[in-house]
Design an enzyme around this catalytic site. Structure first.
Site, PDB file in Angstrom:
ATOM      1  N   ASP A  63       2.875   0.383  -7.234  1.00  0.00           N
ATOM      2  CA  ASP A  63       3.858  -0.641  -6.905  1.00  0.00           C
ATOM      3  C   ASP A  63       3.404  -2.018  -7.366  1.00  0.00           C
ATOM      4  O   ASP A  63       2.253  -2.225  -7.756  1.00  0.00           O
ATOM      5  CB  ASP A  63       4.075  -0.676  -5.382  1.00  0.00           C
ATOM      6  CG  ASP A  63       4.791   0.556  -4.866  1.00  0.00           C
ATOM      7  OD1 ASP A  63       5.489   1.214  -5.657  1.00  0.00           O
ATOM      8  OD2 ASP A  63       4.648   0.861  -3.663  1.00  0.00           O
ATOM      9  N   TYR A 124      -7.459   6.627  -3.754  1.00  0.00           N
ATOM     10  CA  TYR A 124      -7.243   5.187  -3.622  1.00  0.00           C
ATOM     11  C   TYR A 124      -8.294   4.581  -2.692  1.00  0.00           C
ATOM     12  O   TYR A 124      -8.870   5.271  -1.836  1.00  0.00           O
ATOM     13  CB  TYR A 124      -5.868   4.892  -3.010  1.00  0.00           C
ATOM     14  CG  TYR A 124      -4.699   5.041  -3.948  1.00  0.00           C
ATOM     15  CD1 TYR A 124      -4.162   3.932  -4.603  1.00  0.00           C
ATOM     16  CD2 TYR A 124      -4.106   6.282  -4.170  1.00  0.00           C
ATOM     17  CE1 TYR A 124      -3.067   4.050  -5.453  1.00  0.00           C
ATOM     18  CE2 TYR A 124      -3.017   6.420  -5.025  1.00  0.00           C
ATOM     19  CZ  TYR A 124      -2.496   5.301  -5.656  1.00  0.00           C
ATOM     20  OH  TYR A 124      -1.429   5.425  -6.499  1.00  0.00           O
TER      21      TYR A 124
END
Length: 284
Positions: A63, A124
């Protein structure tokens, strides 16, 4: 769906990283917004002196504002273009790309490789500090400031209740026709000597806003606003809870993408394209 490369083309794997601060995410968008995909595709077209834009497929679309250290993509190039340029392509891209995105490796991919569907996990890291003075100015674009003291042990206790295969609808922004079933393989938090708390989050795949929502729930536990069993109760409800905040994107970095051995790529591609359901789902 086949992953066979069109005749006359070569599939090329790219390993890359970027600082997401000034990007409107990975994927190209209408309206001229700056994206990672757009920058790399423009650079490829320029350095190969091609009229055609060769479209990238990425392991995980990030994003707006999210960073990547170990992103993977692939592109199918005409065999003659690859033969002419591959020896100098990496250096030419370094000279053409803006400084906030780098391609570190380019190589012909093994048969059946697909940057998205071949991946077996994505890892992540989310970084946050509870230092009462705030964030080190040199790290402000990569670390979230949380202005309450955090109990990392309580956060790890809460994280344990989220591991495994579940419907993560409570922690995802729903997309039409997409499943929210994922297998969360790792969720752990460590406080470093510098005081920064790093959350490691690894799963077979992630749905939209999943990592940032999970971190938002764990922060509520860490600062004492919710008990350690609360995130698991939210998960079990399978509906969005207004108390779960999607934390800001700048603390999030895609660190690594994992792939199986070459001989297992085709099977993994087929498996990843199947729409998932939980055991017993839909029976009654």
């Amino acid at each position: 769906m086949s992953d066979e490369v069109e005749a006359g083309y070569v599939r090329v794997r790219l390993d890359l990283s970027y600082d997401g601060s000034e990007f409107s995410g990975w994927a190209k968008q209408a309206g001229g917004r700056r994206t990672v995909q757009g920058e790399i595709e423009d650079a490829l077209r320029t350095v190969t002196r091609s009229r055609e834009t060769y479209e990238l497929t990425v392991a995980g679309r990030t994003d707006s504002g999210v960073h990547a250290r170990g992103q993977v993509a692939h592109v199918d190039l005409p065999r003659e273009v690859w033969a002419e340029h591959h020896g100098k392509l990496l250096k030419r891209l370094a000279g053409r790309l803006p400084r906030d995105v780098r391609v570190w490796a380019l190589r012909e991919a093994p048969a059946g490789f697909n940057a998205r569907f071949s991946a077996v996990w994505r890892r992540y890291a989310y970084r946050v500090t509870d230092n009462p003075g705030g964030v080190d100015p040199l790290l402000r674009g990569h670390v979230l400031w949380h202005d309450w003291p955090l109990d990392v042990d309580a956060m790890n206790e809460a994280a344990g209740g989220l591991l495994g295969e579940h419907d993560f609808a409570a922690y995802c922004k729903k997309r039409e026709g997409a499943t929210t079933i994922r297998t969360l393989q790792e969720l752990s938090l460590v406080r470093g000597e510098d005081g920064i708390v790093t959350a490691t989050v690894r799963a077979d795949a992630f749905c939209h806003n999943m990592v940032r929502s999970l971190i938002g729930a764990l922060l509520f536990v860490g600062d004492g606003h919710r008990p350690p069993d609360w995130p698991a109760k939210v998960l079990a409800a399978r509906v969005r809870d207004s108390a779960v905040h999607v934390v800001r994107p700048h603390g999030l970095t895609l660190e690594e993408v994992g792939y199986p051995a070459d001989e297992l790529l085709a099977a993994r591609n087929k498996e990843a394209r199947n729409k998932r359901s939980l055991p017993g789902a839909g029976c009654c």
